[in-house]
Structures are given as C-alpha cells and as structure tokens.
Design a protein around this motif. Structure first.
Motif, PDB file in Angstrom:
ATOM      1  N   ARG A 121      -3.824   5.089   0.653  1.00  0.00           N
ATOM      2  CA  ARG A 121      -4.382   3.724   0.602  1.00  0.00           C
ATOM      3  C   ARG A 121      -4.059   2.956   1.878  1.00  0.00           C
ATOM      4  O   ARG A 121      -4.899   2.216   2.391  1.00  0.00           O
TER       5      ARG A 121
ATOM      6  N   ASN B  17      -9.477  -1.573  -3.468  1.00  0.00           N
ATOM      7  CA  ASN B  17      -8.047  -1.821  -3.626  1.00  0.00           C
ATOM      8  C   ASN B  17      -7.639  -2.100  -5.078  1.00  0.00           C
ATOM      9  O   ASN B  17      -6.675  -1.521  -5.593  1.00  0.00           O
TER      10      ASN B  17
ATOM     11  N   TRP C 291      -7.666   1.055  -7.220  1.00  0.00           N
ATOM     12  CA  TRP C 291      -7.096   2.236  -6.585  1.00  0.00           C
ATOM     13  C   TRP C 291      -6.456   3.182  -7.590  1.00  0.00           C
ATOM     14  O   TRP C 291      -6.657   4.405  -7.537  1.00  0.00           O
TER      15      TRP C 291
ATOM     16  N   ASN D 226       0.805  -1.218   0.000  1.00  0.00           N
ATOM     17  CA  ASN D 226       0.000   0.000   0.000  1.00  0.00           C
ATOM     18  C   ASN D 226       0.840   1.271   0.000  1.00  0.00           C
ATOM     19  O   ASN D 226       0.287   2.376   0.036  1.00  0.00           O
TER      20      ASN D 226
END
Length: 386
Positions: free
Chosen positions: A338, A353, A356, A180
C-alpha cells in the motif's frame, strides 16, 4: 577590543550542559524488559556493574545487576528503583528493549510513548518481542552482558541467516506513524530452566542450563500483535525489505537428495505497475554451492544450468507461497504494498485506500521474477559422491 574580551568569558559560561550528571551518580542501563501483571507494569532494568567496569579483577562481582519494580506506569517503576539502587537510572546507553507479547497484543502504543518523550534516552536501541519473562536476568558465556549477547545474536542472525530483522526504536516509531505500513518485530524466547539460567554456574559449565534465543518474527496489524511468521515467511519478508543480504536455500531432487546454495550479494526491487495495477518484484543475486548431497558433475554446463533453474524456481515458490499465506492468515500488509502504491500512484491510492483490507490487498496480483546466478562451486568440481 574590550567588547571582544567581554564576549569570550560570556560564551564560556554558556557552554555548560543544563542536565550535566556525574558518572558516579548514574546507573548505566543496558537493557529493559517490560511486561504486565494485572493492571501494573512490571519493569526490569539491566544495569552494568560499575565495579567490573573499573576493575576487571573484582572477584565474584557479577557483570550486571537487574532491578525489577511494579507500578502503574514506566516512569513510576523507574523512580521506585531508587529504593534499591544507590544511583539514578540512566538510559542513554540502552542496547535492547524487550516488550512482552501480552503487551504487544493491545498496549504497545502506551509503552512506546515513554521512550519517545524522555530526552535522555537515545533512539537507536533494538526492540524485540519477548515470549518469556525475565530474559535479561540470564547469564551468558560468550558475552558477559545479557543485553549485548542478545544484540549481537540478533545482528548476526539477520546478517547470515535472514530469519530475523533488526528494528531500532527510531525505525519502529517511523513505521508506527506511517498509516500504510504494518509492523514486524524480532522475537526472543528462553530455552532451558529460568532459575538455573540466572545462576553464575550457567556460564561455568560447557552446556548452559538456559539460553535466550531468537525464535522468529512477530507480525502486527494496526499496531497489535497477531501472530508469528514461519521461517520461510521470515526469509521472504527480509528478502523483500532488503534485510537479507546473505542466506541459504536448499533444493531437493526426486530422491530427496539436496544441494544447499549460499545466496550472496542479494537485492530485491518492488514496483507498482500503474497500467496493470500489479505489484512487480525482482530478486537478484549470486549463489555459491555450499553443500552437495547428490551426484552432480559441476564441470557439466547443462547440470550447472539446471541447478540454477531449480534454485530460482525454489526462491520464486518460497516468495509467492509466503505472500499468499500471510494474506490468508493475517490480512496484514507487512511488505508495504500500500505504501508503494501511495508513492507511485497517489490517485489510485485515494480510490482504494479505504477498502485496502476489504478485498484489495487479498486480491492484488504479485508478479515475482528471480534472477539469481550460480557463480561459485567451492573447492570441488565434482564432489565426493562421484
């Protein structure tokens, strides 16, 4: 009693180090730079001169020695250095690692694996991206060891200017392993003539022929170098990651006159609003007037209040513009939005996700609130322009 007496000498025998080395058999490496030439890795090590360490008055001896070798791997290049060095390279005291930008664009992971795998190398050295080759060979006047000069410059820039970030190898690996997070690394360049910078005369003149200097920050996406941040983008990144504790902001009036504010005791906080699905950023700190280029009566509370408003407005604009520019240019979530969502709202994270970077990151709303207070005016209440 006999059993105890038997155990004591046995313990003493077991306390020796399995990889013990005599110090006079080792070449203490303080810095490493890595680049590529064709399919080969070109490795340069900076080794502290043991003669200088033992005897400061050892005449014309240089403070450090560099060795350069090419091979298919880092390990092979280091082994080849034994052909020139009478001592084995020892990496437990590395200060900096410089990775060439050509490697950072596609082969970064291959480089990082070696340093994670070698048990003798400590993990607290600083990592930088190099725009020039052989920066470690440059002699420097204020710090005798080139790698220490770069390390100190990096730490002071981060501490007092906010235009560089300090990243240790340990932190770099942690970010690489976090899906992330995206990487941001400081950049080192060479200003001046390379050959003249390698000569001893470079530190004997009042003006250096060449100097290593920090030239910004490199932005990555998926562990590949994508470009370089502007100064305002660098400052914004360091503000939002709480790397910038002390820095300067200039505000201009309509006549292009200015006031320079020193921001102190600065901190930032990022939160994810689960209900509104927005990022909320709060910036706090104190400000001291450092330089005035316009007529201001600092005894007038209204004028002081206006200065504070202009300062907060400038900070807010800097952060909002930088975030939007980075979204548009690089589509890289270097601020950790994120990761913040992952930690705050796991269910929502699962939903967004995969998409994203397909619209979510570009369109997520970011609300910036600035609460920097003007606390100090310096030694003058009015100023020389009165």
């Amino acid at each position: 009693m006999k059993k105890i007496l038997f155990i004591i000498p046995l313990i003493l025998l077991l306390t020796g180090c399995y990889n013990y080395r005599e110090i006079n058999e080792l070449a203490i490496v303080s810095g490493i730079s890595i680049t590529k030439e064709g399919n080969d890795i070109k490795l340069t090590t900076e080794v502290i001169n043991p003669k200088k360490e033992q005897d400061a008055s050892s005449g014309e001896e240089p403070e450090f020695i560099t060795y350069t070798k090419k091979a298919k791997s880092i390990q092979e290049a280091i082994r080849k250095m034994i052909q020139e060095s009478p001592r084995k390279m020892y990496g437990a005291h590395i200060e900096i690692l410089i990775i060439d930008e050509k490697i950072a664009k596609k082969d970064l992971m291959d480089i990082l694996d070696f340093f994670a795998r070698d048990p003798e190398i400590r993990r607290e050295f600083k990592v930088l991206i190099g725009k020039n080759d052989d920066i470690l060979k440059i002699t420097t006047p204020l710090e005798k060891i080139s790698s220490q000069n770069i390390r100190d410059s990096l730490e002071n820039n981060s501490k007092y200017l906010g235009y560089a970030n300090v990243v240790t190898y340990h932190e770099l690996i942690s970010n690489v392993l976090n899906p992330n997070k995206e990487l941001v690394l400081p950049v080192i360049s060479l200003k001046g003539n390379q050959k003249e910078g390698e000569e001893k005369e470079n530190i004997s003149d009042t003006t250096n022929k060449a100097n290593p200097y920090l030239s910004g920050m490199a932005i990555f996406k998926n562990n590949q170098l994508k470009g370089y941040l502007t100064e305002k983008e660098e400052l914004t990144y360091n503000m939002l990651t709480n790397e910038a504790k002390n820095f300067f902001i200039r505000t201009n009036n309509k006549d292009n006159q200015y006031v320079v504010h020193e921001i102190i005791h600065f901190s930032s906080k990022m939160e994810f609003n689960k209900k509104a699905k927005e990022i909320e950023i709060t910036l706090k700190g104190n400000a001291a007037i450092a330089d005035v280029n316009e007529k201001i009566d600092l005894e007038n509370l209204n004028e002081v209040s206006n200065l504070e408003k202009e300062l907060n407005k400038e900070l807010k604009k800097t952060v909002e513009d930088s975030i939007q520019n980075i979204k548009n240019k690089y589509n890289s979530d270097i601020f950790g939005f994120r990761d913040l969502i992952y930690k705050t709202d796991p269910k929502y994270y699962k939903r967004i996700n995969k998409d994203w970077y397909k619209g979510i990151f570009q369109n997520i709303k970011v609300n910036v609130k600035v609460e920097v207070k003007g606390r100090e005016k310096g030694s003058l209440n009015r100023g020389v322009y009165q």
